[in-house]
Design a protein around this motif. Structure first.
Motif, PDB file in Angstrom:
ATOM      1  N   GLY A  13     -66.086 -41.761   3.280  1.00  0.00           N
ATOM      2  CA  GLY A  13     -67.512 -41.588   3.058  1.00  0.00           C
ATOM      3  C   GLY A  13     -68.372 -42.270   4.103  1.00  0.00           C
ATOM      4  O   GLY A  13     -69.373 -41.708   4.566  1.00  0.00           O
ATOM      5  N   GLY A  14     -67.998 -43.482   4.487  1.00  0.00           N
ATOM      6  CA  GLY A  14     -68.771 -44.197   5.496  1.00  0.00           C
ATOM      7  C   GLY A  14     -68.740 -43.504   6.844  1.00  0.00           C
ATOM      8  O   GLY A  14     -69.757 -43.440   7.555  1.00  0.00           O
ATOM      9  N   SER A  15     -67.590 -42.965   7.196  1.00  0.00           N
ATOM     10  CA  SER A  15     -67.465 -42.278   8.485  1.00  0.00           C
ATOM     11  C   SER A  15     -68.247 -40.975   8.491  1.00  0.00           C
ATOM     12  O   SER A  15     -68.903 -40.630   9.485  1.00  0.00           O
ATOM     13  CB  SER A  15     -65.988 -42.016   8.798  1.00  0.00           C
ATOM     14  OG  SER A  15     -65.271 -43.236   8.896  1.00  0.00           O
ATOM     15  N   ILE A  16     -68.196 -40.246   7.376  1.00  0.00           N
ATOM     16  CA  ILE A  16     -68.979 -39.011   7.270  1.00  0.00           C
ATOM     17  C   ILE A  16     -70.472 -39.332   7.344  1.00  0.00           C
ATOM     18  O   ILE A  16     -71.230 -38.686   8.086  1.00  0.00           O
ATOM     19  CB  ILE A  16     -68.657 -38.278   5.958  1.00  0.00           C
ATOM     20  CG1 ILE A  16     -67.212 -37.768   5.982  1.00  0.00           C
ATOM     21  CG2 ILE A  16     -69.632 -37.134   5.719  1.00  0.00           C
ATOM     22  CD1 ILE A  16     -66.719 -37.290   4.629  1.00  0.00           C
ATOM     23  N   ALA A  17     -70.898 -40.332   6.580  1.00  0.00           N
ATOM     24  CA  ALA A  17     -72.315 -40.688   6.550  1.00  0.00           C
ATOM     25  C   ALA A  17     -72.813 -41.105   7.931  1.00  0.00           C
ATOM     26  O   ALA A  17     -73.892 -40.684   8.372  1.00  0.00           O
ATOM     27  CB  ALA A  17     -72.541 -41.806   5.540  1.00  0.00           C
ATOM     28  N   ALA A  18     -72.042 -41.928   8.634  1.00  0.00           N
ATOM     29  CA  ALA A  18     -72.441 -42.378   9.969  1.00  0.00           C
ATOM     30  C   ALA A  18     -72.531 -41.205  10.942  1.00  0.00           C
ATOM     31  O   ALA A  18     -73.439 -41.146  11.786  1.00  0.00           O
ATOM     32  CB  ALA A  18     -71.452 -43.419  10.484  1.00  0.00           C
ATOM     33  N   HIS A  19     -71.606 -40.280  10.835  1.00  0.00           N
ATOM     34  CA  HIS A  19     -71.624 -39.106  11.715  1.00  0.00           C
ATOM     35  C   HIS A  19     -72.853 -38.239  11.431  1.00  0.00           C
ATOM     36  O   HIS A  19     -73.492 -37.730  12.371  1.00  0.00           O
ATOM     37  CB  HIS A  19     -70.349 -38.291  11.513  1.00  0.00           C
ATOM     38  CG  HIS A  19     -70.257 -37.090  12.397  1.00  0.00           C
ATOM     39  ND1 HIS A  19     -69.948 -37.177  13.737  1.00  0.00           N
ATOM     40  CD2 HIS A  19     -70.445 -35.768  12.141  1.00  0.00           C
ATOM     41  CE1 HIS A  19     -69.946 -35.965  14.272  1.00  0.00           C
ATOM     42  NE2 HIS A  19     -70.238 -35.095  13.323  1.00  0.00           N
ATOM     43  N   LEU A  20     -73.203 -38.084  10.163  1.00  0.00           N
ATOM     44  CA  LEU A  20     -74.372 -37.287   9.811  1.00  0.00           C
ATOM     45  C   LEU A  20     -75.656 -37.923  10.344  1.00  0.00           C
ATOM     46  O   LEU A  20     -76.576 -37.221  10.786  1.00  0.00           O
ATOM     47  CB  LEU A  20     -74.446 -37.111   8.298  1.00  0.00           C
ATOM     48  CG  LEU A  20     -73.350 -36.235   7.684  1.00  0.00           C
ATOM     49  CD1 LEU A  20     -73.401 -36.318   6.165  1.00  0.00           C
ATOM     50  CD2 LEU A  20     -73.476 -34.785   8.150  1.00  0.00           C
ATOM     51  N   VAL A  21     -75.726 -39.245  10.312  1.00  0.00           N
ATOM     52  CA  VAL A  21     -76.881 -39.943  10.887  1.00  0.00           C
ATOM     53  C   VAL A  21     -76.985 -39.639  12.380  1.00  0.00           C
ATOM     54  O   VAL A  21     -78.074 -39.351  12.899  1.00  0.00           O
ATOM     55  CB  VAL A  21     -76.777 -41.462  10.644  1.00  0.00           C
ATOM     56  CG1 VAL A  21     -77.816 -42.217  11.468  1.00  0.00           C
ATOM     57  CG2 VAL A  21     -76.961 -41.789   9.166  1.00  0.00           C
ATOM     58  N   LYS A  22     -75.860 -39.689  13.069  1.00  0.00           N
ATOM     59  CA  LYS A  22     -75.866 -39.402  14.510  1.00  0.00           C
ATOM     60  C   LYS A  22     -76.334 -37.984  14.800  1.00  0.00           C
ATOM     61  O   LYS A  22     -76.864 -37.707  15.879  1.00  0.00           O
ATOM     62  CB  LYS A  22     -74.472 -39.629  15.086  1.00  0.00           C
ATOM     63  CG  LYS A  22     -74.045 -41.085  15.138  1.00  0.00           C
ATOM     64  CD  LYS A  22     -72.639 -41.231  15.695  1.00  0.00           C
ATOM     65  CE  LYS A  22     -72.199 -42.687  15.711  1.00  0.00           C
ATOM     66  NZ  LYS A  22     -70.806 -42.842  16.208  1.00  0.00           N
ATOM     67  N   ARG A  23     -76.139 -37.090  13.845  1.00  0.00           N
ATOM     68  CA  ARG A  23     -76.576 -35.708  14.021  1.00  0.00           C
ATOM     69  C   ARG A  23     -78.030 -35.486  13.609  1.00  0.00           C
ATOM     70  O   ARG A  23     -78.504 -34.351  13.588  1.00  0.00           O
ATOM     71  CB  ARG A  23     -75.657 -34.764  13.246  1.00  0.00           C
ATOM     72  CG  ARG A  23     -74.241 -34.711  13.824  1.00  0.00           C
ATOM     73  CD  ARG A  23     -73.406 -33.622  13.199  1.00  0.00           C
ATOM     74  NE  ARG A  23     -73.966 -32.297  13.418  1.00  0.00           N
ATOM     75  CZ  ARG A  23     -73.821 -31.598  14.541  1.00  0.00           C
ATOM     76  NH1 ARG A  23     -73.141 -32.099  15.568  1.00  0.00           N
ATOM     77  NH2 ARG A  23     -74.348 -30.383  14.648  1.00  0.00           N
ATOM     78  N   GLY A  24     -78.714 -36.575  13.269  1.00  0.00           N
ATOM     79  CA  GLY A  24     -80.136 -36.487  12.992  1.00  0.00           C
ATOM     80  C   GLY A  24     -80.516 -36.343  11.534  1.00  0.00           C
ATOM     81  O   GLY A  24     -81.701 -36.171  11.219  1.00  0.00           O
ATOM     82  N   HIS A  25     -79.543 -36.417  10.635  1.00  0.00           N
ATOM     83  CA  HIS A  25     -79.850 -36.305   9.209  1.00  0.00           C
ATOM     84  C   HIS A  25     -80.266 -37.662   8.640  1.00  0.00           C
ATOM     85  O   HIS A  25     -79.892 -38.715   9.163  1.00  0.00           O
ATOM     86  CB  HIS A  25     -78.629 -35.782   8.458  1.00  0.00           C
ATOM     87  CG  HIS A  25     -78.189 -34.413   8.905  1.00  0.00           C
ATOM     88  ND1 HIS A  25     -78.937 -33.287   8.674  1.00  0.00           N
ATOM     89  CD2 HIS A  25     -77.081 -34.005   9.589  1.00  0.00           C
ATOM     90  CE1 HIS A  25     -78.306 -32.232   9.182  1.00  0.00           C
ATOM     91  NE2 HIS A  25     -77.179 -32.645   9.741  1.00  0.00           N
ATOM     92  N   GLN A  26     -81.006 -37.627   7.544  1.00  0.00           N
ATOM     93  CA  GLN A  26     -81.332 -38.838   6.800  1.00  0.00           C
ATOM     94  C   GLN A  26     -80.297 -38.987   5.691  1.00  0.00           C
ATOM     95  O   GLN A  26     -80.132 -38.067   4.868  1.00  0.00           O
ATOM     96  CB  GLN A  26     -82.737 -38.736   6.207  1.00  0.00           C
ATOM     97  CG  GLN A  26     -83.845 -38.667   7.251  1.00  0.00           C
ATOM     98  CD  GLN A  26     -85.206 -38.535   6.610  1.00  0.00           C
ATOM     99  OE1 GLN A  26     -85.458 -37.629   5.816  1.00  0.00           O
ATOM    100  NE2 GLN A  26     -86.106 -39.444   6.946  1.00  0.00           N
ATOM    101  N   VAL A  27     -79.625 -40.123   5.658  1.00  0.00           N
ATOM    102  CA  VAL A  27     -78.486 -40.278   4.760  1.00  0.00           C
ATOM    103  C   VAL A  27     -78.683 -41.483   3.854  1.00  0.00           C
ATOM    104  O   VAL A  27     -78.997 -42.585   4.304  1.00  0.00           O
ATOM    105  CB  VAL A  27     -77.172 -40.440   5.551  1.00  0.00           C
ATOM    106  CG1 VAL A  27     -75.991 -40.586   4.596  1.00  0.00           C
ATOM    107  CG2 VAL A  27     -76.963 -39.246   6.484  1.00  0.00           C
ATOM    108  N   THR A  28     -78.491 -41.240   2.560  1.00  0.00           N
ATOM    109  CA  THR A  28     -78.462 -42.294   1.554  1.00  0.00           C
ATOM    110  C   THR A  28     -77.035 -42.413   1.058  1.00  0.00           C
ATOM    111  O   THR A  28     -76.386 -41.399   0.770  1.00  0.00           O
ATOM    112  CB  THR A  28     -79.393 -41.942   0.378  1.00  0.00           C
ATOM    113  OG1 THR A  28     -80.729 -41.809   0.861  1.00  0.00           O
ATOM    114  CG2 THR A  28     -79.356 -43.038  -0.681  1.00  0.00           C
ATOM    115  N   GLY A  29     -76.523 -43.641   0.981  1.00  0.00           N
ATOM    116  CA  GLY A  29     -75.130 -43.827   0.629  1.00  0.00           C
ATOM    117  C   GLY A  29     -74.926 -44.733  -0.566  1.00  0.00           C
ATOM    118  O   GLY A  29     -75.514 -45.824  -0.639  1.00  0.00           O
TER     119      GLY A  29
END
Length: 302
Positions: A13-29
């Protein structure tokens, strides 16, 4: 997109969330431990402290998000029910993380020639029937207006984004070896698992989230980009740790160390799968294809 990720303090989950942030998404975890909040904030992830039993929190975050990724627990029925109920009729994406032990044969380290894909699934063993039922329920949520997709991961390797977070299988083998001074595999270690690097996993989740036309509700994808026998992985671990040759370990002794589920399925079964869809339908192009090379060359770099 605003994306809510459960298990954001963990390896997947942490790796997916971090990758999504790098792609410009806003992520809540979602994280269970408050002390992980700083680690998530450093990755650009907004932490929410709670557990999968906090159904009100799950529902509120799901309704506030444009998409949800469940990467916390493949088997937590209550959390999945809460998330799907909150998303019902919304048309939003719900990505559920499963695992390819659902096709595991609990062979005790013996080999198998059987390889599965998304179109040729076996009847689940009694041990895995509950997980398969959850996967099916997630897929069926497409009929309730949820773009629900199951991503069924194989053995995942690599270094995760969240400090201290580890994958499931290789760390068990490594910890046992470091404790005992002997690298061991279940039985003769001839059993084989498909595998995938964590960076490629994160890239695939992003691809599914961002391409609704290619991954409609009800889809099921195996996540794999290579395959290896456990005796080859343990040989590489022995080399990386500068220990003697890896040794066979009777299943009962392995169960005493790792428990029934871990020894019988995660480490002692064959889980050989191929995805008919991730490459052709989604255009996913994994960058890593050899877990053995990673163990030898990169396992000790972090």
């Amino acid at each position: 997109m605003q994306i809510f990720v459960t298990g954001a303090g963990g390896f997947i989950g942490g790796s997916i969330a971090a990758h999504l942030v790098k792609r410009g998404h806003q992520v809540t975890g979602l994280i269970r431990r408050a002390e992980q909040a700083k680690d998530l904030q450093a990755l650009g992830i907004t932490p929410v402290i709670g557990s999968l039993d906090d159904t009100a929190v799950l529902a509120a975050e799901a309704r506030a998000a444009d998409a949800v990724v469940n990467a916390a627990d493949s088997d937590h029925q209550g959390a999945i029910d809460a998330l799907l109920h909150a998303l019902s009729g919304s048309g939003k994406a719900f990505l559920h993380t499963s695992g390819s032990s659902i096709v595991g044969d609990a062979s005790g380290g013996l080999a198998s020639d059987i390889v599965y894909d998304e179109t040729s699934m076996p009847a689940p063993t009694p041990d895995k029937a509950a997980r398969v039922a959850i996967d099916t329920k997630v897929q069926d949520a497409a009929r309730q207006g949820v773009r629900a997709v199951v991503l069924c991961n194989t053995l995942i390797y690599g270094h995760g984004a969240v400090p201290g977070a580890k994958s499931v299988q290789l760390p068990r083998l490594i910890a046992q070896a470091e404790k005992s001074g002997i690298v061991r595999h279940v039985g003769p270690g001839l059993n084989r698992w498909s595998n995938v690097h964590i960076d490629d996993v994160a890239a695939l989740y992003a691809l599914v989230l961002e391409n609704a036309d290619l991954a409609p509700g009800g889809s099921f994808f195996f996540v794999e980009s290579g395959e290896a026998a456990f005796r080859d992985m343990t040989a590489a671990i022995a080399q990386a740790l500068h220990l003697g040759p890896a040794q066979d370990w009777p299943l009962d002794e392995a169960k005493a160390e790792w428990g029934y589920e871990m020894a019988s399925y995660a480490l002692g079964s064959n889980s050989r799968v191929r995805s008919r869809f991730t490459h052709r339908r989604l255009g996913w192009q994994p960058q890593r294809t050899s877990v053995v090379d990673w163990i030898r060359d990169e396992m000790r770099t972090q």
